[in-house]
Design a protein around this motif. Structure first.
Motif, PDB file in Angstrom:
ATOM      1  N   ASP A  74       0.871  -1.175   0.000  1.00 34.64           N
ATOM      2  CA  ASP A  74       0.000   0.000   0.000  1.00 34.64           C
ATOM      3  C   ASP A  74       0.906   1.222   0.000  1.00 34.64           C
ATOM      4  OD1 ASP A  74      -1.770   2.062   0.423  1.00 34.64           O
ATOM      5  OD2 ASP A  74      -2.515   1.325   2.342  1.00 34.64           O
ATOM      6  N   ILE A  79      -3.146   0.371  -3.559  1.00 35.98           N
ATOM      7  CA  ILE A  79      -2.860  -1.033  -3.267  1.00 35.98           C
ATOM      8  C   ILE A  79      -2.382  -1.722  -4.532  1.00 35.98           C
ATOM      9  CG2 ILE A  79      -3.827  -3.238  -2.477  1.00 35.98           C
ATOM     10  CD1 ILE A  79      -3.886  -1.210  -0.271  1.00 35.98           C
ATOM     11  N   GLU A 130      -9.693  -0.345   0.746  1.00 37.59           N
ATOM     12  CA  GLU A 130      -8.405  -0.973   0.424  1.00 37.59           C
ATOM     13  C   GLU A 130      -8.565  -2.477   0.220  1.00 37.59           C
ATOM     14  OE1 GLU A 130      -5.299   1.915   2.832  1.00 37.59           O
ATOM     15  OE2 GLU A 130      -6.483   0.455   3.978  1.00 37.59           O
TER      16      GLU A 130
END
Length: 145
Positions: A74, A79, A130
């Motif tokens: 990340d 990501i 994420e």
């Protein structure tokens, strides 16, 4: 005639290490670096994805030695999932949030600074956005687990 004491152990040797247990096991620490073996453990299960860590004073090297592995990083909210290939060196640079997932037979060789510890590392959970971004990048082998 002068007597020379012979060492009880030859000055040069080869040490060997194998790790069959789960998780991370350090083996060789030399000056500033450490070499460890890491085998699959439940925290690398895709169903439990979400934990990431970063080391603030050292890079961390991963080499997949067996099984299938996914390295994810990340970088400021971006990501990236990397389908690891056996024998390839993946260097996660200092300060980069990262984690791994793998099949139950996965194993990695790890090289990092010998002073890597909880005091110079951070840990957190990925948020839902994420996690969704990461799951969208899963390779087929990981989607089928």
């Amino acid at each position: 005639m002068e007597t020379v004491n012979k060492p009880s152990q030859p000055p040069h040797r080869v040490d060997t290490f194998r790790w069959e247990g789960q998780g991370y096991q350090p083996f060789v620490s030399h000056r500033d670096w450490l070499v460890a073996l890491m085998n699959w453990e439940p925290r690398f299960d895709p169903a439990k994805v979400g934990n990431v860590e970063r080391h603030n004073r050292t890079d961390e090297i991963f080499v997949l030695t067996r099984g299938r592995g996914l390295l994810f990083v990340d970088s400021e909210g971006d990501i990236q999932a990397i389908d690891m290939q056996p024998g390839v060196i993946y260097n996660v640079t200092s300060g980069t949030w990262h984690g791994v997932l793998g099949t139950h037979d996965a194993a990695w060789l790890i090289v990092e600074s010998s002073d890597t510890n909880d005091e110079n590392s951070d840990y957190r959970q990925l948020n839902e956005k994420e996690l969704d971004t990461l799951r969208e990048q899963y390779p087929a082998w990981l989607k089928n687990l």
